[in-house]
Design a protein around this motif. Structure first.
Motif, PDB file in Angstrom:
ATOM      1  N   ASN A  37     -12.478   6.491  -0.513  1.00 55.29           N
ATOM      2  CA  ASN A  37     -12.410   5.378  -1.465  1.00 55.29           C
ATOM      3  C   ASN A  37     -11.311   4.398  -1.095  1.00 55.29           C
ATOM      4  O   ASN A  37     -10.193   4.791  -0.756  1.00 55.29           O
ATOM      5  CB  ASN A  37     -12.099   5.898  -2.873  1.00 55.29           C
ATOM      6  CG  ASN A  37     -13.181   6.828  -3.405  1.00 55.29           C
ATOM      7  OD1 ASN A  37     -14.332   6.756  -3.010  1.00 55.29           O
ATOM      8  ND2 ASN A  37     -12.787   7.692  -4.314  1.00 55.29           N
ATOM      9  N   PHE A  72      -9.695   0.409  -2.516  1.00 53.91           N
ATOM     10  CA  PHE A  72      -9.704  -0.498  -3.668  1.00 53.91           C
ATOM     11  C   PHE A  72      -8.883  -1.742  -3.353  1.00 53.91           C
ATOM     12  O   PHE A  72      -7.865  -1.665  -2.661  1.00 53.91           O
ATOM     13  CB  PHE A  72      -9.067   0.190  -4.887  1.00 53.91           C
ATOM     14  CG  PHE A  72      -9.642   1.546  -5.209  1.00 53.91           C
ATOM     15  CD1 PHE A  72      -9.178   2.687  -4.555  1.00 53.91           C
ATOM     16  CD2 PHE A  72     -10.632   1.683  -6.157  1.00 53.91           C
ATOM     17  CE1 PHE A  72      -9.699   3.937  -4.849  1.00 53.91           C
ATOM     18  CE2 PHE A  72     -11.160   2.930  -6.463  1.00 53.91           C
ATOM     19  CZ  PHE A  72     -10.695   4.054  -5.812  1.00 53.91           C
ATOM     20  N   TYR A  77      -6.875  -4.663  -5.712  1.00 55.37           N
ATOM     21  CA  TYR A  77      -6.424  -5.126  -7.023  1.00 55.37           C
ATOM     22  C   TYR A  77      -5.642  -6.420  -6.849  1.00 55.37           C
ATOM     23  O   TYR A  77      -5.065  -6.682  -5.802  1.00 55.37           O
ATOM     24  CB  TYR A  77      -5.467  -4.115  -7.663  1.00 55.37           C
ATOM     25  CG  TYR A  77      -6.032  -2.761  -7.984  1.00 55.37           C
ATOM     26  CD1 TYR A  77      -5.995  -1.726  -7.044  1.00 55.37           C
ATOM     27  CD2 TYR A  77      -6.552  -2.485  -9.235  1.00 55.37           C
ATOM     28  CE1 TYR A  77      -6.480  -0.465  -7.344  1.00 55.37           C
ATOM     29  CE2 TYR A  77      -7.038  -1.218  -9.550  1.00 55.37           C
ATOM     30  CZ  TYR A  77      -6.993  -0.224  -8.599  1.00 55.37           C
ATOM     31  OH  TYR A  77      -7.461   1.021  -8.911  1.00 55.37           O
ATOM     32  N   GLN A  97      -2.390  -8.261  -9.122  1.00 59.62           N
ATOM     33  CA  GLN A  97      -1.425  -7.963 -10.179  1.00 59.62           C
ATOM     34  C   GLN A  97      -0.743  -9.241 -10.604  1.00 59.62           C
ATOM     35  O   GLN A  97      -0.114  -9.918  -9.778  1.00 59.62           O
ATOM     36  CB  GLN A  97      -0.399  -6.937  -9.704  1.00 59.62           C
ATOM     37  CG  GLN A  97       0.540  -6.461 -10.803  1.00 59.62           C
ATOM     38  CD  GLN A  97       1.428  -5.313 -10.348  1.00 59.62           C
ATOM     39  OE1 GLN A  97       1.798  -5.217  -9.191  1.00 59.62           O
ATOM     40  NE2 GLN A  97       1.774  -4.420 -11.274  1.00 59.62           N
ATOM     41  N   LEU A 110      -2.562  -4.638 -13.398  1.00 58.68           N
ATOM     42  CA  LEU A 110      -3.411  -4.472 -12.231  1.00 58.68           C
ATOM     43  C   LEU A 110      -4.869  -4.597 -12.633  1.00 58.68           C
ATOM     44  O   LEU A 110      -5.331  -3.905 -13.539  1.00 58.68           O
ATOM     45  CB  LEU A 110      -3.197  -3.081 -11.624  1.00 58.68           C
ATOM     46  CG  LEU A 110      -2.001  -2.904 -10.704  1.00 58.68           C
ATOM     47  CD1 LEU A 110      -1.574  -1.447 -10.646  1.00 58.68           C
ATOM     48  CD2 LEU A 110      -2.364  -3.391  -9.321  1.00 58.68           C
ATOM     49  N   LEU A 115      -2.883  -5.921  -4.109  1.00 56.25           N
ATOM     50  CA  LEU A 115      -2.560  -4.539  -3.750  1.00 56.25           C
ATOM     51  C   LEU A 115      -3.817  -3.806  -3.323  1.00 56.25           C
ATOM     52  O   LEU A 115      -4.844  -3.858  -3.999  1.00 56.25           O
ATOM     53  CB  LEU A 115      -1.934  -3.814  -4.941  1.00 56.25           C
ATOM     54  CG  LEU A 115      -0.513  -4.232  -5.296  1.00 56.25           C
ATOM     55  CD1 LEU A 115      -0.190  -3.874  -6.726  1.00 56.25           C
ATOM     56  CD2 LEU A 115       0.482  -3.564  -4.365  1.00 56.25           C
ATOM     57  N   SER A 174      -8.073   6.524  -1.946  1.00 54.78           N
ATOM     58  CA  SER A 174      -8.047   7.872  -2.528  1.00 54.78           C
ATOM     59  C   SER A 174      -9.177   8.696  -1.932  1.00 54.78           C
ATOM     60  O   SER A 174     -10.124   8.160  -1.342  1.00 54.78           O
ATOM     61  CB  SER A 174      -8.189   7.811  -4.056  1.00 54.78           C
ATOM     62  OG  SER A 174      -9.524   7.518  -4.434  1.00 54.78           O
ATOM     63  N   LEU A 175      -9.050   9.999  -2.119  1.00 56.30           N
ATOM     64  CA  LEU A 175     -10.135  10.882  -1.724  1.00 56.30           C
ATOM     65  C   LEU A 175     -11.330  10.680  -2.643  1.00 56.30           C
ATOM     66  O   LEU A 175     -11.190  10.186  -3.772  1.00 56.30           O
ATOM     67  CB  LEU A 175      -9.670  12.342  -1.814  1.00 56.30           C
ATOM     68  CG  LEU A 175      -8.683  12.800  -0.745  1.00 56.30           C
ATOM     69  CD1 LEU A 175      -8.115  14.158  -1.116  1.00 56.30           C
ATOM     70  CD2 LEU A 175      -9.354  12.842   0.614  1.00 56.30           C
ATOM     71  N   GLU A 212      -5.358  11.054  -6.914  1.00 53.36           N
ATOM     72  CA  GLU A 212      -4.558   9.860  -7.155  1.00 53.36           C
ATOM     73  C   GLU A 212      -4.833   8.806  -6.098  1.00 53.36           C
ATOM     74  O   GLU A 212      -5.268   9.103  -4.993  1.00 53.36           O
ATOM     75  CB  GLU A 212      -3.059  10.207  -7.186  1.00 53.36           C
ATOM     76  CG  GLU A 212      -2.499  10.659  -5.857  1.00 53.36           C
ATOM     77  CD  GLU A 212      -2.468  12.159  -5.752  1.00 53.36           C
ATOM     78  OE1 GLU A 212      -3.406  12.832  -6.257  1.00 53.36           O
ATOM     79  OE2 GLU A 212      -1.513  12.674  -5.140  1.00 53.36           O
ATOM     80  N   GLN A 213      -4.567   7.579  -6.476  1.00 51.44           N
ATOM     81  CA  GLN A 213      -4.667   6.470  -5.538  1.00 51.44           C
ATOM     82  C   GLN A 213      -3.304   6.228  -4.907  1.00 51.44           C
ATOM     83  O   GLN A 213      -2.275   6.292  -5.574  1.00 51.44           O
ATOM     84  CB  GLN A 213      -5.141   5.207  -6.259  1.00 51.44           C
ATOM     85  CG  GLN A 213      -6.584   5.315  -6.746  1.00 51.44           C
ATOM     86  CD  GLN A 213      -7.091   4.046  -7.378  1.00 51.44           C
ATOM     87  OE1 GLN A 213      -6.508   2.968  -7.203  1.00 51.44           O
ATOM     88  NE2 GLN A 213      -8.197   4.140  -8.084  1.00 51.44           N
ATOM     89  N   TYR A 214      -3.337   5.933  -3.619  1.00 49.50           N
ATOM     90  CA  TYR A 214      -2.132   5.593  -2.868  1.00 49.50           C
ATOM     91  C   TYR A 214      -2.181   4.096  -2.573  1.00 49.50           C
ATOM     92  O   TYR A 214      -3.181   3.604  -2.062  1.00 49.50           O
ATOM     93  CB  TYR A 214      -2.072   6.391  -1.566  1.00 49.50           C
ATOM     94  CG  TYR A 214      -1.953   7.877  -1.779  1.00 49.50           C
ATOM     95  CD1 TYR A 214      -3.077   8.661  -2.001  1.00 49.50           C
ATOM     96  CD2 TYR A 214      -0.716   8.506  -1.749  1.00 49.50           C
ATOM     97  CE1 TYR A 214      -2.981  10.023  -2.198  1.00 49.50           C
ATOM     98  CE2 TYR A 214      -0.604   9.881  -1.931  1.00 49.50           C
ATOM     99  CZ  TYR A 214      -1.739  10.630  -2.165  1.00 49.50           C
ATOM    100  OH  TYR A 214      -1.626  11.976  -2.364  1.00 49.50           O
ATOM    101  N   PHE A 215      -1.067   3.445  -2.873  1.00 52.10           N
ATOM    102  CA  PHE A 215      -1.041   1.992  -2.768  1.00 52.10           C
ATOM    103  C   PHE A 215      -0.306   1.503  -1.528  1.00 52.10           C
ATOM    104  O   PHE A 215       0.660   2.113  -1.073  1.00 52.10           O
ATOM    105  CB  PHE A 215      -0.361   1.397  -4.004  1.00 52.10           C
ATOM    106  CG  PHE A 215      -1.224   1.399  -5.224  1.00 52.10           C
ATOM    107  CD1 PHE A 215      -1.313   2.524  -6.026  1.00 52.10           C
ATOM    108  CD2 PHE A 215      -1.967   0.277  -5.569  1.00 52.10           C
ATOM    109  CE1 PHE A 215      -2.125   2.540  -7.149  1.00 52.10           C
ATOM    110  CE2 PHE A 215      -2.779   0.277  -6.692  1.00 52.10           C
ATOM    111  CZ  PHE A 215      -2.866   1.420  -7.490  1.00 52.10           C
ATOM    112  N   GLY A 216      -0.771   0.377  -1.024  1.00 45.03           N
ATOM    113  CA  GLY A 216      -0.031  -0.334   0.002  1.00 45.03           C
ATOM    114  C   GLY A 216       1.092  -1.146  -0.608  1.00 45.03           C
ATOM    115  O   GLY A 216       1.199  -1.240  -1.832  1.00 45.03           O
ATOM    116  N   PRO A 217       1.935  -1.782   0.221  1.00 43.33           N
ATOM    117  CA  PRO A 217       3.112  -2.500  -0.260  1.00 43.33           C
ATOM    118  C   PRO A 217       2.786  -3.828  -0.951  1.00 43.33           C
ATOM    119  O   PRO A 217       3.642  -4.390  -1.621  1.00 43.33           O
ATOM    120  CB  PRO A 217       3.929  -2.751   1.010  1.00 43.33           C
ATOM    121  CG  PRO A 217       2.922  -2.750   2.099  1.00 43.33           C
ATOM    122  CD  PRO A 217       1.872  -1.771   1.694  1.00 43.33           C
TER     123      PRO A 217
END
Lengths: 111, 115
Positions: B31, B33, B35, B37, B43, B90, B94-95, B103-108
């Motif tokens: 997955n 995504f 977003y 913000q 978000l 952003l 996620s898996l 959980e989702q892991y976000f970029g900077p």
């Protein structure tokens, strides 16, 4: 549609305990996530709840009541570095781990 | 550690330009995504993708498109940038949902300014 509410701002004292509330009205609720976001940085995962009850992770705990559409994040032994925005997010069934976020609570920790 | 990277931290574009925002993740997540913000709005999901070449609209897809040609890369395209697309963008990954939440892991993030 979904509606997620959390306070806009909170202030607390270093060493104290603070509770950040989140209420939601959604259809097909799957779980609730909490993220922390420092100014200018990416959100980082704190915890999630699927079932009712309390999940504890060190100084951070999160609680969920599905019947009341209510969650809170509890931060103990507050430190200055806990000053950040705390984001509540709801996962919906059939959503493929898609999240709907609240607008976030800006926490300021003071001496 | 999961790493999600985005091509630029800051970007300034002119109205009408075509803008590409790139996101790469290195944990083989299915997955991905995108977003945006904005202050007071939080978000908001623009688009997401479950797999290569798969995409679905989020809550605010108007004015945007996406591309996922490889599993690790998810691109956000602003076909004709407008000033109301000035925002922080952003990316997250996620898996796949396998019976338990991930959980989702976000970029900077990329702070885009359209003038």
């Amino acid at each position: 549609g979904q509606n997620i509410d959390q306070p806009t701002e909170m202030t607390a004292t270093e060493g104290a305990i603070v509770q950040i509330n989140c209420t939601y009205q959604t259809s097909g609720f799957n779980g609730l996530f909490w993220y922390q976001q420092h100014a200018g940085e990416a959100p980082t995962f704190l915890s999630y709840n699927v079932l009712d009850g309390l999940e504890e992770k060190g100084r951070f705990s999160s609680f969920l009541s599905r019947s009341k559409g209510y969650s809170y994040l509890l931060l103990k032994e507050l430190q200055m570095k806990d000053s950040a925005s705390y984001l509540c997010a709801v996962s919906l069934t059939g959503g493929g781990n898609k999240l709907t976020f609240g607008t976030g609570t800006q926490l300021k920790v003071e001496l | 550690d999961v790493k999600v990277t985005q091509s630029s931290r800051y970007l300034v574009k002119r109205t009408g330009e075509k803008v590409f925002l790139e996101c790469v993740q290195d944990m083989d997540h299915e997955n991905m995504f995108w977003y945006r913000q904005d202050p007071g709005l939080g978000l908001r999901l623009i688009y997401f993708s479950y797999d290569v070449k798969m995409k679905e609209k989020g809550d605010i897809p108007e004015g945007y498109s996406v591309s996922r040609e490889k599993k690790e890369r998810f691109s956000l395209i602003l076909e004709s940038a407008s000033t109301n697309q000035t925002s922080m963008y952003l990316c997250a990954s996620s898996l796949q949902d396998r019976g338990s939440l991930s959980e989702q892991y976000f970029g900077p993030g990329t702070r885009l300014t359209v003038t």
